[in-house]
Design a protein around this motif. Structure first.
Motif, PDB file in Angstrom:
ATOM      1  N   TYR A  59       0.839  -1.204   0.000  1.00 57.80           N
ATOM      2  CA  TYR A  59       0.000   0.000   0.000  1.00 57.80           C
ATOM      3  C   TYR A  59       0.874   1.254   0.000  1.00 57.80           C
ATOM      4  CZ  TYR A  59      -4.734  -1.920   0.594  1.00 57.80           C
ATOM      5  OH  TYR A  59      -5.945  -2.536   0.398  1.00 57.80           O
ATOM      6  N   TYR A  62       2.283   1.577  -3.587  1.00 51.44           N
ATOM      7  CA  TYR A  62       1.249   1.689  -4.624  1.00 51.44           C
ATOM      8  C   TYR A  62       1.018   3.158  -4.983  1.00 51.44           C
ATOM      9  CZ  TYR A  62      -3.408   1.674  -6.748  1.00 51.44           C
ATOM     10  OH  TYR A  62      -4.466   1.884  -7.596  1.00 51.44           O
ATOM     11  N   GLU A 153      -2.149  -7.362  -5.699  1.00 49.52           N
ATOM     12  CA  GLU A 153      -3.544  -7.747  -5.444  1.00 49.52           C
ATOM     13  C   GLU A 153      -3.630  -9.164  -4.885  1.00 49.52           C
ATOM     14  OE1 GLU A 153      -6.693  -5.843  -6.077  1.00 49.52           O
ATOM     15  OE2 GLU A 153      -5.073  -4.461  -5.631  1.00 49.52           O
ATOM     16  N   CYS A 156      -3.068  -9.292  -1.275  1.00 54.54           N
ATOM     17  CA  CYS A 156      -4.272  -8.964  -0.485  1.00 54.54           C
ATOM     18  C   CYS A 156      -5.129 -10.209  -0.308  1.00 54.54           C
ATOM     19  CB  CYS A 156      -5.110  -7.902  -1.180  1.00 54.54           C
ATOM     20  SG  CYS A 156      -4.375  -6.291  -1.126  1.00 54.54           S
ATOM     21  N   LEU A 180      -7.338  -3.166   7.082  1.00 60.75           N
ATOM     22  CA  LEU A 180      -7.563  -1.994   6.233  1.00 60.75           C
ATOM     23  C   LEU A 180      -6.901  -0.779   6.865  1.00 60.75           C
ATOM     24  CD1 LEU A 180      -9.024  -0.701   3.808  1.00 60.75           C
ATOM     25  CD2 LEU A 180     -10.934  -0.247   5.324  1.00 60.75           C
ATOM     26  N   ARG A 184      -4.058   1.445   5.175  1.00 67.60           N
ATOM     27  CA  ARG A 184      -4.314   2.861   4.882  1.00 67.60           C
ATOM     28  C   ARG A 184      -3.290   3.762   5.576  1.00 67.60           C
ATOM     29  NH1 ARG A 184      -5.692   2.946   0.513  1.00 67.60           N
ATOM     30  NH2 ARG A 184      -7.473   1.739  -0.080  1.00 67.60           N
ATOM     31  N   TYR A 278     -16.430   0.440  -4.810  1.00 67.26           N
ATOM     32  CA  TYR A 278     -15.033   0.912  -4.787  1.00 67.26           C
ATOM     33  C   TYR A 278     -14.707   1.909  -5.900  1.00 67.26           C
ATOM     34  CZ  TYR A 278     -13.136  -1.625  -0.850  1.00 67.26           C
ATOM     35  OH  TYR A 278     -12.839  -2.034   0.433  1.00 67.26           O
ATOM     36  N   PHE A 282     -11.933   4.979  -4.784  1.00 63.11           N
ATOM     37  CA  PHE A 282     -10.533   5.135  -5.234  1.00 63.11           C
ATOM     38  C   PHE A 282     -10.405   6.162  -6.374  1.00 63.11           C
ATOM     39  CE2 PHE A 282      -9.167   0.544  -3.789  1.00 63.11           C
ATOM     40  CZ  PHE A 282      -9.314   0.929  -2.478  1.00 63.11           C
ATOM     41  N   TYR A 367     -16.923   4.462   4.217  1.00 61.64           N
ATOM     42  CA  TYR A 367     -16.000   3.527   3.558  1.00 61.64           C
ATOM     43  C   TYR A 367     -15.475   2.495   4.567  1.00 61.64           C
ATOM     44  CZ  TYR A 367     -11.374   2.183   1.673  1.00 61.64           C
ATOM     45  OH  TYR A 367     -10.244   1.494   1.291  1.00 61.64           O
ATOM     46  N   TRP A 375     -15.955  -7.559   2.983  1.00 63.68           N
ATOM     47  CA  TRP A 375     -14.998  -8.632   2.659  1.00 63.68           C
ATOM     48  C   TRP A 375     -15.204  -9.887   3.519  1.00 63.68           C
ATOM     49  CZ3 TRP A 375     -12.265  -8.007  -1.757  1.00 63.68           C
ATOM     50  CH2 TRP A 375     -12.106  -6.711  -2.251  1.00 63.68           C
ATOM     51  N   GLN A 398     -13.204  -6.145  -9.331  1.00 67.40           N
ATOM     52  CA  GLN A 398     -12.960  -4.794  -8.791  1.00 67.40           C
ATOM     53  C   GLN A 398     -11.905  -4.061  -9.640  1.00 67.40           C
ATOM     54  OE1 GLN A 398     -10.324  -4.525  -5.507  1.00 67.40           O
ATOM     55  NE2 GLN A 398     -11.516  -2.993  -4.406  1.00 67.40           N
TER      56      GLN A 398
HETATM   57  C1  LIG Z   1      -9.621  -3.955   1.551  1.00 68.40           C
HETATM   58  C2  LIG Z   1      -9.627  -3.234   0.262  1.00 68.40           C
HETATM   59  N1  LIG Z   1      -8.644  -3.802  -0.612  1.00 68.40           N
HETATM   60  C3  LIG Z   1      -8.696  -3.687  -1.923  1.00 68.40           C
HETATM   61  O1  LIG Z   1      -9.586  -3.066  -2.448  1.00 68.40           O
HETATM   62  C4  LIG Z   1      -7.630  -4.387  -2.698  1.00 68.40           C
HETATM   63  N2  LIG Z   1      -8.048  -4.571  -4.050  1.00 68.40           N
HETATM   64  C5  LIG Z   1      -6.310  -3.670  -2.626  1.00 68.40           C
HETATM   65  C6  LIG Z   1      -6.286  -2.308  -3.160  1.00 68.40           C
HETATM   66  C7  LIG Z   1      -4.905  -1.759  -3.052  1.00 68.40           C
HETATM   67  C8  LIG Z   1      -4.809  -0.505  -3.784  1.00 68.40           C
HETATM   68  N3  LIG Z   1      -4.384   0.551  -3.084  1.00 68.40           N
HETATM   69  C9  LIG Z   1      -9.398  -1.742   0.521  1.00 68.40           C
HETATM   70  O2  LIG Z   1      -8.281  -1.253   0.328  1.00 68.40           O
HETATM   71  O3  LIG Z   1     -10.370  -1.098   0.947  1.00 68.40           O
END
Ligand SMILES: C[C@H](NC(=O)[C@@H](N)CCCCN)C(=O)O
Length: 469
Positions: A59, A62, A153, A156, A180, A184, A278, A282, A367, A375, A398
Protein backbone atom coordinates in the motif's frame (compact mmCIF):
# COMPACT_ATOMS: atom_id res chain seq x y z
CA UNK A 1 12.04 -36.45 21.27
CA UNK A 2 12.44 -33.70 18.64
CA UNK A 3 12.10 -30.02 19.53
CA UNK A 4 8.81 -29.93 17.68
CA UNK A 5 7.36 -32.90 19.50
CA UNK A 6 8.64 -31.49 22.75
CA UNK A 7 6.85 -28.20 22.13
CA UNK A 8 3.64 -29.97 21.19
CA UNK A 9 3.94 -32.21 24.22
CA UNK A 10 4.35 -29.25 26.56
CA UNK A 11 1.38 -27.48 25.04
CA UNK A 12 -0.83 -30.50 25.39
CA UNK A 13 0.24 -31.49 28.88
CA UNK A 14 -2.87 -32.10 30.99
CA UNK A 15 -3.62 -30.32 34.20
CA UNK A 16 -3.20 -26.69 33.27
CA UNK A 17 -6.54 -25.35 32.28
CA UNK A 18 -6.88 -22.20 30.25
CA UNK A 19 -9.33 -19.58 31.39
CA UNK A 20 -11.24 -19.34 28.14
CA UNK A 21 -11.45 -23.01 27.25
CA UNK A 22 -11.29 -25.84 29.76
CA UNK A 23 -9.81 -28.12 27.14
CA UNK A 24 -6.89 -25.81 26.57
CA UNK A 25 -3.82 -26.78 28.52
CA UNK A 26 -0.68 -24.87 29.22
CA UNK A 27 2.63 -25.70 30.76
CA UNK A 28 5.99 -24.12 31.25
CA UNK A 29 8.38 -23.05 28.48
CA UNK A 30 7.95 -20.50 25.70
CA UNK A 31 5.79 -22.83 23.63
CA UNK A 32 3.17 -22.72 26.32
CA UNK A 33 3.55 -19.19 27.62
CA UNK A 34 0.79 -16.71 26.80
CA UNK A 35 2.45 -15.06 23.81
CA UNK A 36 3.59 -18.37 22.30
CA UNK A 37 0.50 -20.53 22.63
CA UNK A 38 -1.43 -20.38 19.35
CA UNK A 39 -4.73 -20.94 21.15
CA UNK A 40 -4.24 -17.88 23.30
CA UNK A 41 -5.66 -14.50 22.37
CA UNK A 42 -2.35 -12.76 23.06
CA UNK A 43 -0.53 -14.95 20.55
CA UNK A 44 -3.29 -14.46 17.99
CA UNK A 45 -3.12 -10.69 18.37
CA UNK A 46 0.67 -10.71 18.00
CA UNK A 47 0.27 -12.73 14.81
CA UNK A 48 -2.47 -10.31 13.74
CA UNK A 49 0.02 -7.43 13.81
CA UNK A 50 2.33 -9.33 11.45
CA UNK A 51 -0.67 -10.25 9.28
CA UNK A 52 -1.69 -6.60 9.00
CA UNK A 53 1.87 -5.53 8.13
CA UNK A 54 1.93 -7.99 5.22
CA UNK A 55 0.38 -5.44 2.89
CA UNK A 56 1.84 -2.29 4.49
CA UNK A 57 4.72 -2.11 1.99
CA UNK A 58 2.47 -2.75 -0.97
CA UNK A 59 0.00 0.00 0.00
CA UNK A 60 2.91 2.35 0.75
CA UNK A 61 4.53 2.03 -2.67
CA UNK A 62 1.25 1.69 -4.62
CA UNK A 63 0.66 5.40 -4.21
CA UNK A 64 4.29 6.52 -4.64
CA UNK A 65 3.40 7.95 -8.08
CA UNK A 66 0.53 10.00 -6.60
CA UNK A 67 2.79 11.38 -3.87
CA UNK A 68 5.43 12.35 -6.43
CA UNK A 69 3.26 13.13 -9.47
CA UNK A 70 4.70 16.58 -10.20
CA UNK A 71 8.29 15.40 -9.57
CA UNK A 72 7.85 12.35 -11.82
CA UNK A 73 6.31 14.34 -14.64
CA UNK A 74 9.15 16.89 -14.44
CA UNK A 75 12.18 14.63 -13.86
CA UNK A 76 11.15 11.93 -16.32
CA UNK A 77 9.46 14.24 -18.77
CA UNK A 78 6.15 12.36 -18.62
CA UNK A 79 2.76 13.59 -19.72
CA UNK A 80 -0.42 12.81 -17.74
CA UNK A 81 -1.25 9.82 -19.88
CA UNK A 82 2.15 8.19 -19.30
CA UNK A 83 1.91 8.95 -15.63
CA UNK A 84 -1.56 7.35 -15.39
CA UNK A 85 -0.13 4.27 -17.12
CA UNK A 86 1.68 3.45 -13.84
CA UNK A 87 -1.76 2.87 -12.29
CA UNK A 88 -3.38 1.24 -15.31
CA UNK A 89 -0.49 -1.25 -15.53
CA UNK A 90 -1.24 -2.26 -11.96
CA UNK A 91 -4.99 -2.72 -12.46
CA UNK A 92 -5.45 -4.16 -15.96
CA UNK A 93 -3.32 -7.32 -15.53
CA UNK A 94 -5.13 -8.00 -12.29
CA UNK A 95 -8.44 -8.36 -14.07
CA UNK A 96 -7.09 -11.82 -14.99
CA UNK A 97 -4.06 -12.45 -12.79
CA UNK A 98 -5.64 -11.86 -9.45
CA UNK A 99 -8.33 -14.46 -10.13
CA UNK A 100 -5.64 -17.03 -11.02
CA UNK A 101 -3.57 -15.81 -8.05
CA UNK A 102 -6.51 -16.69 -5.78
CA UNK A 103 -6.94 -20.06 -7.48
CA UNK A 104 -3.20 -20.83 -7.18
CA UNK A 105 -3.35 -20.00 -3.47
CA UNK A 106 -6.22 -22.46 -2.97
CA UNK A 107 -4.95 -25.20 -5.25
CA UNK A 108 -1.16 -25.04 -5.58
CA UNK A 109 0.83 -22.81 -3.24
CA UNK A 110 -1.33 -22.54 -0.15
CA UNK A 111 -1.56 -19.27 1.74
CA UNK A 112 1.96 -19.39 3.26
CA UNK A 113 3.95 -19.90 0.09
CA UNK A 114 1.50 -17.68 -1.81
CA UNK A 115 2.15 -14.76 0.54
CA UNK A 116 5.94 -15.18 0.18
CA UNK A 117 5.77 -15.46 -3.63
CA UNK A 118 3.44 -12.48 -4.05
CA UNK A 119 5.40 -10.34 -1.56
CA UNK A 120 8.52 -11.13 -3.61
CA UNK A 121 6.74 -9.94 -6.77
CA UNK A 122 5.79 -6.73 -4.96
CA UNK A 123 9.38 -6.14 -3.80
CA UNK A 124 11.09 -7.03 -7.09
CA UNK A 125 8.49 -5.07 -9.08
CA UNK A 126 8.99 -1.98 -6.96
CA UNK A 127 12.80 -2.16 -7.16
CA UNK A 128 12.54 -2.46 -10.98
CA UNK A 129 10.31 0.63 -10.89
CA UNK A 130 12.92 2.48 -8.78
CA UNK A 131 15.77 1.30 -11.05
CA UNK A 132 13.83 2.56 -14.08
CA UNK A 133 13.60 6.00 -12.46
CA UNK A 134 17.29 5.94 -11.52
CA UNK A 135 18.39 5.35 -15.13
CA UNK A 136 15.53 7.38 -16.61
CA UNK A 137 13.89 4.48 -18.43
CA UNK A 138 10.08 4.84 -18.12
CA UNK A 139 9.68 1.54 -20.01
CA UNK A 140 11.49 -0.27 -17.17
CA UNK A 141 9.30 1.59 -14.68
CA UNK A 142 6.17 0.39 -16.53
CA UNK A 143 7.46 -3.16 -16.41
CA UNK A 144 8.20 -2.76 -12.70
CA UNK A 145 4.63 -1.61 -12.00
CA UNK A 146 3.33 -4.58 -13.98
CA UNK A 147 5.41 -7.03 -11.89
CA UNK A 148 4.39 -5.16 -8.74
CA UNK A 149 0.72 -5.45 -9.78
CA UNK A 150 1.02 -9.23 -10.22
CA UNK A 151 1.99 -9.45 -6.56
CA UNK A 152 0.02 -6.58 -4.99
CA UNK A 153 -3.54 -7.75 -5.44
CA UNK A 154 -2.86 -11.45 -4.92
CA UNK A 155 -1.02 -10.53 -1.72
CA UNK A 156 -4.27 -8.96 -0.49
CA UNK A 157 -5.97 -12.30 -1.26
CA UNK A 158 -3.45 -14.18 0.91
CA UNK A 159 -3.93 -11.63 3.68
CA UNK A 160 -7.69 -12.18 3.58
CA UNK A 161 -7.36 -15.97 3.61
CA UNK A 162 -4.93 -15.79 6.55
CA UNK A 163 -7.45 -13.58 8.39
CA UNK A 164 -10.25 -16.09 7.88
CA UNK A 165 -8.07 -19.03 8.83
CA UNK A 166 -7.01 -17.42 12.13
CA UNK A 167 -10.11 -15.47 13.12
CA UNK A 168 -13.15 -17.04 11.49
CA UNK A 169 -16.19 -17.05 13.74
CA UNK A 170 -15.09 -14.44 16.27
CA UNK A 171 -13.38 -11.15 15.57
CA UNK A 172 -13.26 -11.41 11.78
CA UNK A 173 -14.86 -8.05 10.94
CA UNK A 174 -12.59 -6.26 13.39
CA UNK A 175 -9.59 -8.08 11.90
CA UNK A 176 -10.54 -6.96 8.39
CA UNK A 177 -11.02 -3.44 9.74
CA UNK A 178 -7.59 -3.53 11.37
CA UNK A 179 -5.96 -4.80 8.18
CA UNK A 180 -7.56 -1.99 6.23
CA UNK A 181 -6.49 0.44 8.90
CA UNK A 182 -2.80 -0.48 8.78
CA UNK A 183 -2.84 -0.61 4.98
CA UNK A 184 -4.31 2.86 4.88
CA UNK A 185 -1.67 4.07 7.34
CA UNK A 186 0.77 2.87 4.66
CA UNK A 187 -0.96 5.00 1.97
CA UNK A 188 -1.18 8.02 4.26
CA UNK A 189 2.43 7.87 5.47
CA UNK A 190 3.50 7.59 1.82
CA UNK A 191 1.45 10.63 0.82
CA UNK A 192 3.00 12.72 3.57
CA UNK A 193 6.62 11.57 3.51
CA UNK A 194 7.72 10.90 -0.07
CA UNK A 195 7.78 14.51 -1.24
CA UNK A 196 9.69 15.76 1.85
CA UNK A 197 12.13 12.83 1.43
CA UNK A 198 12.69 13.75 -2.24
CA UNK A 199 13.15 17.43 -1.32
CA UNK A 200 15.63 16.49 1.39
CA UNK A 201 17.70 14.33 -0.99
CA UNK A 202 17.45 17.01 -3.68
CA UNK A 203 18.93 19.56 -1.27
CA UNK A 204 22.33 17.88 -1.65
CA UNK A 205 21.95 15.72 -4.79
CA UNK A 206 19.98 18.22 -6.86
CA UNK A 207 16.69 17.48 -8.58
CA UNK A 208 16.46 14.91 -11.36
CA UNK A 209 15.80 11.25 -12.09
CA UNK A 210 18.75 10.09 -9.94
CA UNK A 211 17.20 11.65 -6.86
CA UNK A 212 13.80 10.25 -7.79
CA UNK A 213 15.29 6.76 -8.19
CA UNK A 214 17.02 6.90 -4.79
CA UNK A 215 13.80 8.15 -3.17
CA UNK A 216 11.90 5.19 -4.62
CA UNK A 217 14.64 2.76 -3.55
CA UNK A 218 14.28 4.02 0.02
CA UNK A 219 10.50 3.49 -0.18
CA UNK A 220 11.24 -0.10 -1.21
CA UNK A 221 12.53 -0.78 2.33
CA UNK A 222 8.88 -1.11 3.36
CA UNK A 223 8.38 -3.83 0.73
CA UNK A 224 11.35 -5.75 2.14
CA UNK A 225 9.86 -5.32 5.60
CA UNK A 226 6.51 -6.74 4.41
CA UNK A 227 8.34 -9.62 2.71
CA UNK A 228 9.97 -10.44 6.06
CA UNK A 229 6.48 -10.37 7.58
CA UNK A 230 5.39 -12.94 4.96
CA UNK A 231 8.20 -15.26 6.14
CA UNK A 232 7.28 -14.65 9.79
CA UNK A 233 3.60 -15.36 9.07
CA UNK A 234 4.54 -18.60 7.29
CA UNK A 235 6.54 -19.65 10.37
CA UNK A 236 3.75 -18.89 12.85
CA UNK A 237 1.03 -20.38 10.66
CA UNK A 238 2.96 -23.61 10.13
CA UNK A 239 3.69 -23.80 13.84
CA UNK A 240 0.01 -23.26 14.74
CA UNK A 241 -1.03 -25.87 12.18
CA UNK A 242 1.35 -28.38 13.75
CA UNK A 243 0.41 -27.66 17.36
CA UNK A 244 -3.32 -27.42 16.79
CA UNK A 245 -3.29 -30.36 14.39
CA UNK A 246 -5.20 -28.25 11.88
CA UNK A 247 -4.34 -30.60 9.02
CA UNK A 248 -6.49 -33.30 10.57
CA UNK A 249 -9.46 -30.96 10.50
CA UNK A 250 -9.10 -30.35 6.76
CA UNK A 251 -11.80 -31.84 4.57
CA UNK A 252 -9.33 -32.85 1.86
CA UNK A 253 -11.43 -31.08 -0.76
CA UNK A 254 -9.61 -29.04 -3.39
CA UNK A 255 -10.89 -26.35 -5.69
CA UNK A 256 -11.30 -26.83 -9.43
CA UNK A 257 -11.66 -24.02 -11.96
CA UNK A 258 -15.07 -25.44 -12.90
CA UNK A 259 -16.25 -24.75 -9.33
CA UNK A 260 -16.51 -21.08 -10.26
CA UNK A 261 -19.68 -21.63 -12.25
CA UNK A 262 -21.24 -23.27 -9.22
CA UNK A 263 -20.39 -20.44 -6.83
CA UNK A 264 -23.54 -19.31 -5.01
CA UNK A 265 -25.35 -16.28 -6.38
CA UNK A 266 -24.23 -14.32 -3.31
CA UNK A 267 -20.59 -14.42 -4.49
CA UNK A 268 -21.57 -12.64 -7.71
CA UNK A 269 -23.77 -10.14 -5.89
CA UNK A 270 -20.91 -9.38 -3.50
CA UNK A 271 -18.57 -8.87 -6.46
CA UNK A 272 -20.96 -6.38 -8.08
CA UNK A 273 -21.40 -4.47 -4.81
CA UNK A 274 -17.61 -4.45 -4.36
CA UNK A 275 -16.86 -3.04 -7.81
CA UNK A 276 -19.79 -0.58 -7.91
CA UNK A 277 -18.82 0.76 -4.48
CA UNK A 278 -15.03 0.91 -4.79
CA UNK A 279 -15.10 2.73 -8.13
CA UNK A 280 -16.79 5.63 -6.34
CA UNK A 281 -14.00 5.83 -3.75
CA UNK A 282 -10.53 5.14 -5.23
CA UNK A 283 -10.98 7.00 -8.58
CA UNK A 284 -12.75 9.82 -6.72
CA UNK A 285 -9.71 10.27 -4.47
CA UNK A 286 -7.46 10.11 -7.58
CA UNK A 287 -9.17 13.13 -9.11
CA UNK A 288 -10.22 14.77 -5.83
CA UNK A 289 -7.42 17.28 -5.45
CA UNK A 290 -8.41 19.51 -8.36
CA UNK A 291 -12.11 19.04 -7.54
CA UNK A 292 -11.70 20.70 -4.12
CA UNK A 293 -9.55 23.43 -5.55
CA UNK A 294 -11.93 24.23 -8.40
CA UNK A 295 -15.36 23.77 -6.86
CA UNK A 296 -14.63 24.89 -3.30
CA UNK A 297 -11.85 27.33 -4.02
CA UNK A 298 -9.50 25.60 -1.57
CA UNK A 299 -5.75 26.20 -1.50
CA UNK A 300 -3.58 23.33 -2.77
CA UNK A 301 -2.60 22.45 0.80
CA UNK A 302 -6.16 22.41 2.11
CA UNK A 303 -7.39 20.45 -0.91
CA UNK A 304 -4.66 17.87 -0.35
CA UNK A 305 -5.68 17.50 3.30
CA UNK A 306 -9.36 17.23 2.37
CA UNK A 307 -8.55 14.62 -0.27
CA UNK A 308 -6.43 12.44 1.99
CA UNK A 309 -9.04 12.60 4.76
CA UNK A 310 -11.04 9.68 3.33
CA UNK A 311 -8.04 7.37 3.84
CA UNK A 312 -6.92 8.95 7.12
CA UNK A 313 -10.39 8.50 8.55
CA UNK A 314 -10.70 4.94 7.34
CA UNK A 315 -7.31 4.20 8.95
CA UNK A 316 -8.60 5.55 12.26
CA UNK A 317 -12.17 4.23 12.14
CA UNK A 318 -11.96 0.76 10.56
CA UNK A 319 -10.98 -1.22 13.70
CA UNK A 320 -13.91 0.38 15.55
CA UNK A 321 -16.45 -0.17 12.78
CA UNK A 322 -15.17 -3.75 12.47
CA UNK A 323 -15.56 -4.22 16.23
CA UNK A 324 -19.14 -2.90 16.11
CA UNK A 325 -19.97 -5.27 13.25
CA UNK A 326 -18.49 -8.19 15.22
CA UNK A 327 -20.70 -7.34 18.16
CA UNK A 328 -23.91 -6.98 16.18
CA UNK A 329 -23.50 -9.20 13.11
CA UNK A 330 -25.98 -8.29 10.35
CA UNK A 331 -23.28 -7.52 7.78
CA UNK A 332 -25.69 -6.80 4.94
CA UNK A 333 -27.44 -4.05 6.91
CA UNK A 334 -24.08 -2.48 7.68
CA UNK A 335 -23.15 -2.51 3.99
CA UNK A 336 -26.52 -0.96 3.09
CA UNK A 337 -25.98 1.74 5.74
CA UNK A 338 -22.43 2.43 4.46
CA UNK A 339 -23.61 2.72 0.85
CA UNK A 340 -26.47 5.08 1.85
CA UNK A 341 -24.04 7.30 3.81
CA UNK A 342 -21.71 7.37 0.80
CA UNK A 343 -24.65 8.41 -1.42
CA UNK A 344 -25.40 11.27 0.99
CA UNK A 345 -21.75 12.27 0.98
CA UNK A 346 -21.37 12.30 -2.84
CA UNK A 347 -24.79 14.01 -3.06
CA UNK A 348 -23.62 16.83 -0.76
CA UNK A 349 -20.40 17.23 -2.73
CA UNK A 350 -22.31 17.29 -6.01
CA UNK A 351 -25.23 19.55 -5.27
CA UNK A 352 -24.19 21.85 -2.43
CA UNK A 353 -21.40 24.24 -1.55
CA UNK A 354 -21.27 23.17 2.12
CA UNK A 355 -17.87 22.89 3.69
CA UNK A 356 -16.55 19.76 1.87
CA UNK A 357 -14.86 18.50 5.02
CA UNK A 358 -18.29 17.38 6.31
CA UNK A 359 -19.14 15.05 3.40
CA UNK A 360 -15.54 13.84 3.20
CA UNK A 361 -15.54 12.83 6.87
CA UNK A 362 -18.84 11.07 6.23
CA UNK A 363 -17.34 9.28 3.24
CA UNK A 364 -14.31 8.09 5.25
CA UNK A 365 -16.62 6.76 7.95
CA UNK A 366 -18.94 5.08 5.42
CA UNK A 367 -16.00 3.53 3.56
CA UNK A 368 -14.71 2.00 6.83
CA UNK A 369 -18.12 0.45 7.44
CA UNK A 370 -18.45 -1.01 3.96
CA UNK A 371 -14.87 -2.36 3.83
CA UNK A 372 -15.12 -3.99 7.28
CA UNK A 373 -18.52 -5.57 6.61
CA UNK A 374 -18.20 -6.54 2.94
CA UNK A 375 -15.00 -8.63 2.66
CA UNK A 376 -15.63 -10.99 5.61
CA UNK A 377 -19.00 -12.01 4.10
CA UNK A 378 -17.25 -14.23 1.55
CA UNK A 379 -16.20 -16.51 4.39
CA UNK A 380 -19.87 -17.10 5.33
CA UNK A 381 -20.78 -18.13 1.80
CA UNK A 382 -18.09 -20.56 0.61
CA UNK A 383 -15.93 -23.16 2.36
CA UNK A 384 -12.38 -22.22 3.28
CA UNK A 385 -10.79 -24.25 0.46
CA UNK A 386 -12.54 -21.97 -2.10
CA UNK A 387 -11.94 -18.70 -0.33
CA UNK A 388 -8.76 -17.62 -2.12
CA UNK A 389 -10.48 -18.10 -5.47
CA UNK A 390 -13.52 -16.09 -4.34
CA UNK A 391 -11.36 -13.21 -3.08
CA UNK A 392 -9.34 -13.40 -6.31
CA UNK A 393 -12.56 -13.23 -8.32
CA UNK A 394 -13.92 -10.29 -6.33
CA UNK A 395 -10.67 -8.36 -6.71
CA UNK A 396 -10.39 -9.24 -10.42
CA UNK A 397 -13.84 -7.73 -11.04
CA UNK A 398 -12.96 -4.79 -8.79
CA UNK A 399 -9.79 -4.14 -10.82
CA UNK A 400 -11.70 -4.27 -14.10
CA UNK A 401 -13.97 -1.57 -12.71
CA UNK A 402 -11.13 0.47 -11.25
CA UNK A 403 -9.09 0.46 -14.47
CA UNK A 404 -11.98 1.40 -16.73
CA UNK A 405 -13.77 3.83 -14.41
CA UNK A 406 -10.51 5.64 -13.58
CA UNK A 407 -10.09 6.35 -17.28
CA UNK A 408 -13.77 7.20 -17.74
CA UNK A 409 -13.61 9.55 -14.74
CA UNK A 410 -10.72 11.45 -16.33
CA UNK A 411 -12.58 11.71 -19.63
CA UNK A 412 -15.82 12.88 -17.93
CA UNK A 413 -13.96 15.59 -16.01
CA UNK A 414 -12.21 16.77 -19.20
CA UNK A 415 -15.35 16.93 -21.31
CA UNK A 416 -18.34 17.40 -18.99
CA UNK A 417 -17.02 18.59 -15.65
CA UNK A 418 -17.25 17.51 -12.03
CA UNK A 419 -21.04 17.70 -11.62
CA UNK A 420 -21.53 14.99 -14.20
CA UNK A 421 -18.74 12.95 -12.67
CA UNK A 422 -20.49 13.11 -9.29
CA UNK A 423 -23.77 12.07 -10.91
CA UNK A 424 -21.95 9.16 -12.51
CA UNK A 425 -20.65 8.12 -9.09
CA UNK A 426 -24.14 8.48 -7.62
CA UNK A 427 -25.55 6.19 -10.32
CA UNK A 428 -22.89 3.58 -9.50
CA UNK A 429 -23.70 3.85 -5.81
CA UNK A 430 -27.39 3.26 -6.59
CA UNK A 431 -26.30 0.05 -8.34
CA UNK A 432 -24.34 -0.91 -5.21
CA UNK A 433 -27.43 -0.22 -3.12
CA UNK A 434 -29.77 -2.24 -5.36
CA UNK A 435 -27.37 -5.20 -5.32
CA UNK A 436 -26.99 -4.95 -1.53
CA UNK A 437 -30.77 -5.17 -1.18
CA UNK A 438 -30.79 -8.10 -3.61
CA UNK A 439 -28.10 -9.77 -1.51
CA UNK A 440 -30.26 -9.34 1.56
CA UNK A 441 -33.35 -10.88 -0.06
CA UNK A 442 -31.53 -13.72 -1.83
CA UNK A 443 -29.66 -14.73 1.31
CA UNK A 444 -32.74 -14.42 3.52
CA UNK A 445 -34.71 -16.55 1.05
CA UNK A 446 -32.00 -19.23 1.21
CA UNK A 447 -31.94 -18.93 5.02
CA UNK A 448 -28.28 -17.99 4.84
CA UNK A 449 -26.39 -16.37 7.70
CA UNK A 450 -25.05 -13.19 6.06
CA UNK A 451 -27.47 -10.95 7.90
CA UNK A 452 -27.90 -12.90 11.10
CA UNK A 453 -27.06 -11.33 14.43
CA UNK A 454 -23.84 -12.48 16.10
CA UNK A 455 -25.82 -14.31 18.81
CA UNK A 456 -27.77 -16.26 16.20
CA UNK A 457 -24.57 -17.11 14.28
CA UNK A 458 -22.98 -18.46 17.48
CA UNK A 459 -26.06 -20.58 18.20
CA UNK A 460 -25.95 -22.03 14.69
CA UNK A 461 -22.21 -22.74 14.93
CA UNK A 462 -22.77 -24.64 18.19
CA UNK A 463 -25.55 -26.71 16.63
CA UNK A 464 -23.34 -27.51 13.63
CA UNK A 465 -20.51 -28.53 15.95
CA UNK A 466 -22.83 -30.85 17.87
CA UNK A 467 -24.20 -32.37 14.68
CA UNK A 468 -20.65 -33.01 13.44
CA UNK A 469 -19.66 -34.89 16.64
C1 LIG B 1 -9.62 -3.96 1.55
C2 LIG B 1 -9.63 -3.23 0.26
N1 LIG B 1 -8.64 -3.80 -0.61
C3 LIG B 1 -8.70 -3.69 -1.92
O1 LIG B 1 -9.59 -3.07 -2.45
C4 LIG B 1 -7.63 -4.39 -2.70
N2 LIG B 1 -8.05 -4.57 -4.05
C5 LIG B 1 -6.31 -3.67 -2.63
C6 LIG B 1 -6.29 -2.31 -3.16
C7 LIG B 1 -4.90 -1.76 -3.05
C8 LIG B 1 -4.81 -0.50 -3.78
N3 LIG B 1 -4.38 0.55 -3.08
C9 LIG B 1 -9.40 -1.74 0.52
O2 LIG B 1 -8.28 -1.25 0.33
O3 LIG B 1 -10.37 -1.10 0.95
Amino acid sequence: MSATEDEQQRLLQPGNNSSDNPEIVIASGCGASLPCDPRRKLHKYLVLIIMCLLSFGSYFVYDNPAALQDVMERDLNLNNEKYMLFYALYSYPNVILCFFGGFLIDRVFGTRLGAIIFSSFVTIGHFLFAAGALVNKPGLMDFGRFVFGIGGESLCVTQNTYAVSWFKGKELNMVFGLQLSLSRVGSTVNMNTMKPLYDHLASFMGIGHHTLGITLFIAGVFCVFSLLCAFAMAFFDKRAERILKKKEALTGETIRISDVKNFPLEVWLLSVICVAYYVTIFPFVDVGLLFYEMKFDQSAKLASLCNSLVYILSAAMSPFTGFAIDKTGRNVFWVIAGVVLTIISHGLLAFTFFNPFIPVVLMGFAYSIVASALWPMASYIVPEYQLGTVYGLMQAIQNLGLATIAQAAGAIVDTKGYLLLEMFFLALLCIALIFSLLLYFVNAYKKGNLNLSTAKRKQLAKLEEKAAQ
